[in-house]
Scaffold this active site. Structure first.
Site, mmCIF file in Angstrom:
data_model
loop_
_atom_site.group_PDB
_atom_site.id
_atom_site.type_symbol
_atom_site.label_atom_id
_atom_site.label_comp_id
_atom_site.label_asym_id
_atom_site.label_seq_id
_atom_site.Cartn_x
_atom_site.Cartn_y
_atom_site.Cartn_z
ATOM 1 N N GLU A 1 -15.028 2.960 -97.556
ATOM 2 C CA GLU A 1 -13.966 2.551 -98.477
ATOM 3 C C GLU A 1 -12.817 3.560 -98.466
ATOM 4 O OE1 GLU A 1 -15.540 1.583 -102.318
ATOM 5 O OE2 GLU A 1 -17.338 0.734 -101.462
ATOM 6 N N MET B 1 -16.301 -7.206 -100.909
ATOM 7 C CA MET B 1 -16.433 -6.712 -102.285
ATOM 8 C C MET B 1 -15.457 -7.416 -103.231
ATOM 9 S SD MET B 1 -17.190 -2.665 -101.560
ATOM 10 C CE MET B 1 -15.800 -2.401 -100.465
ATOM 11 N N TRP C 1 -23.944 -6.382 -106.565
ATOM 12 C CA TRP C 1 -24.064 -5.002 -107.017
ATOM 13 C C TRP C 1 -24.401 -5.024 -108.505
ATOM 14 C CZ3 TRP C 1 -24.201 -0.375 -104.670
ATOM 15 C CH2 TRP C 1 -24.220 0.738 -105.523
#
Length: 626
Positions: free
Chosen positions: A400, A466, A606
């Protein structure tokens, strides 16, 4: 929020509770540093007439190492006590030790048993360990005043590692294993055959047929040699075996099913008290297909251990163990890795990947990109370490962000991710999974535009996109907005910050839809000081949370602040002056329907500990993907 965010919850390592440690790390931090690989260096071990003492450097992280001595009673009467003496060269020293009292006089070191482990029965062994500094190996070993190798010839080296076994004649219940011989200065006595880390046979030749297996099940085999003094050398490389029968392949891309993948965090075993067993008791294990274990670190261009204690050293009591069996102090593998091994034995369809990086540790990928082949080698050696090779079915890269900014900024160029994933695929081969977690920034000129995600996808099984943390209380005054919008909506604070735009941009770049998984957060993000129920209101700061302001688990929010509306496919809640957004079973159902309509490979989330005790969000994903 700027295009250099969204922040991802994975990065904040909530509730670590790391104030206490096992005896193996008391007073030191060495085992929290990177584990380069299992060294497997057995020094010349020298021993008493009725016992041997062997030394093993279990790991080496550059600035220090973990050493282990093992005393084995080779005689016919019990030992009542033991004392090992050895010399280290100048500059090499013992730090903290466990299961023995270690003292020194200059470069000469002495280890004595504790009150509870001095007695060693015939044929039994006892070990103690220590954290050390310096590069040297022990010399001049004595056990109870005599030579440590148990014979008249000093310097009896332990055997070498045998060759990695090959598997043939695989049936529903058996497999034939063959390997090349080990070498030893005084000859090889026999070989131990290990299945999933446990000895299942001892043979004199270099072949063995293992029987009594379960159809359609994964196994991992290694071999270690014993010399004429009964010293064992390092284990061989591992070979994976999948027995025939058993109803076919597990669900996943290419098998007609969809991926339902969840992240399990190493730090969750501390303050959150969430363990691998919870995946079983919640019913989630029966409904998922894959687990990403988070996180391994990335340092110095290499994959390294994230938390050695949680990963492979933490001892589990029977009540917290997947199979109800407590760990013993001397078993070769403990911690979450061993619990994952037990979970896979109970649910053979589950595949486990080791995820490296994350928000906090992504800065290491910049160095990794300088030599992708060396990085891939280090990752393979760590993931396939013989102690836990059977636990992991592949690797996940959580960078990231490549050629962009997260916690740190990277300028490796648009081809860096492609180079790293290509090297990983070459090293891990087609029999292992290789995946990556990536940005969902679909804005014009945003993160997706800065990296060749289509090129990297050629080497990957899938991407975890994500699609959460688009908005949150890092913008303390708002405007309030759902952190995981499925689509755009009137008044959205940033164009392109939604799942649909991110997926569309990745598809347009050339990433196949079947290699894209939709991300779901098992938590909410919220503000306080809010008077407006609908999105777009002003705030005074982050709403209070259990582990961190501005964030809270779904299992808490569903009762503490029930939803009052939905926007862009995501629920929101206004209770008192707090405003939260989070996904519910109903919004997850609609998102899964959308994902199937887009031809996506499935979904991921997550992370497990945010769900209810009965796993209702995992269940919603499972039902929605059918």
């Amino acid at each position: 929020m700027s295009t250099e965010t969204p922040l991802r919850r994975t990065r904040f390592r909530l509730g670590t509770g790391r104030a206490t440690r096992s005896r193996a790390v008391a007073g030191v931090t060495a085992l929290l540093l990177p584990l380069a690989a299992m060294v497997g260096l057995a020094s010349p071990a020298e021993a008493a007439t009725s016992a041997t003492a062997t030394y093993l450097k279990k790991s080496d992280w550059g600035g220090g190492f973990e050493g282990q001595w093992t005393v084995k009673n080779t005689g016919t009467t019990a030992l009542s006590s033991w004392t090992i003496e050895w010399d280290f060269p100048s500059g090499t020293a013992v730090g903290s030790a466990w299961d023995a009292t270690v003292t020194s006089s200059g470069t000469h070191w002495t280890a004595k048993n504790l009150g509870w482990n001095g007695s060693v029965a015939p044929g039994a062994s006892v070990s103690f360990g220590f954290n050390g500094t310096g590069p040297g190996a022990p010399t001049g070993c004595k056990l109870n005043g005599a030579s440590c190798d148990g014979g008249s010839v000093p310097g009896d080296n332990a055997p070498s590692a045998p060759g990695t076994p090959t598997a043939s004649a695989i049936t529903d219940t058996s497999v034939k294993l063959s390997w090349s011989a080990a070498t030893d200065d005084n000859g090889i006595k026999n070989y131990d055959v290990l299945r999933d880390g446990a000895v299942v046979a001892t043979v004199t030749g270099t072949t063995h047929t293992d029987t009594g297996l379960t159809a359609g099940t994964d196994y991992s085999y290694t071999v270690q040699a014993r010399d004429t003094a009964d010293q064992t050398g390092p284990v061989s490389g591992a070979v994976k075996v999948h027995t025939t029968g058993g109803g076919g392949n597990p669900p996943g891309p290419g098998t007609g099913g969809k991926v339902n993948l969840g992240y399990f965090t190493d730090w969750g075993v501390y303050g959150r008290n969430y363990h691998v067993k919870n995946l079983d008791t919640s019913g989630s294990a029966a409904k998922i297909t894959h687990i990403n274990y988070a996180f391994g670190n990335v340092q110095g261009g290499k994959c390294t251990i994230g938390d050695s204690y949680a990963d492979y050293d933490m001892a589990y009591t029977a009540d917290k163990s997947v199979d109800g069996v407590a760990d013993t102090w001397d078993q070769p593998l403990r911690g979450s890795f061993n619990q994952l091994r037990k979970l896979k034995a109970k649910y053979p369809h589950i595949k486990v990947l080791w995820s490296f990086g994350g928000w906090t540790w992504s800065g290491g990928f910049t160095d990794a990109a300088k030599n992708p082949a060396a990085f891939a080698d280090s990752c393979y050696n760590l993931v396939k370490d013989p102690r836990w090779a059977d636990v992991f079915d592949g690797i996940d890269v959580d960078w990231e962000y490549p050629n962009a900014c997260g916690l740190t900024c990277d300028s490796s160029g648009p081809n860096a991710l492609k180079a790293i994933t290509s090297a990983l695929r070459t090293k891990f081969g087609s029999s292992n999974l290789v995946t990556a977690a990536i940005t969902a920034d679909g804005s014009d000129g945003g993160k997706i535009d800065l990296t060749d995600y289509a090129g990297a996808a050629q080497s990957l099984d899938w991407y975890n996109v994500m699609t959460y943390d688009f908005f949150g209380a890092w913008d303390a005054k708002g405007p309030t907005a759902p952190h995981s919008p499925l689509t755009s909506y009137n008044g959205i604070p940033q164009a392109g910050f939604n799942s649909a735009d991110a997926i569309a941009k990745l598809k347009a770049q050339g990433v196949p839809a079947s290699k894209l998984l939709l991300g779901i957060g098992f938590y909410g993000r919220g503000w306080t000081g809010v008077t407006q129920d609908a999105p777009g209101g002003t705030a005074t700061g982050a709403a209070p949370g259990t582990y961190e302001a501005g964030i809270e688990d779904y299992k808490v929010l569903k009762t503490s602040c029930p939803t009052t509306g939905t926007v862009a496919g995501t629920a929101y809640a206004h209770c008192g002056t707090n405003w939260w957004s989070y996904d519910t079973p109903a919004t997850i159902a609609s998102k899964m329907s959308w994902a199937k309509g887009q031809g996506l490979g499935g979904a991921f989330f997550w992370e497990f500990s945010g769900d209810t005790a009965n796993g209702e969000l995992v269940g919603a994903i499972n039902s929605g993907l059918k």
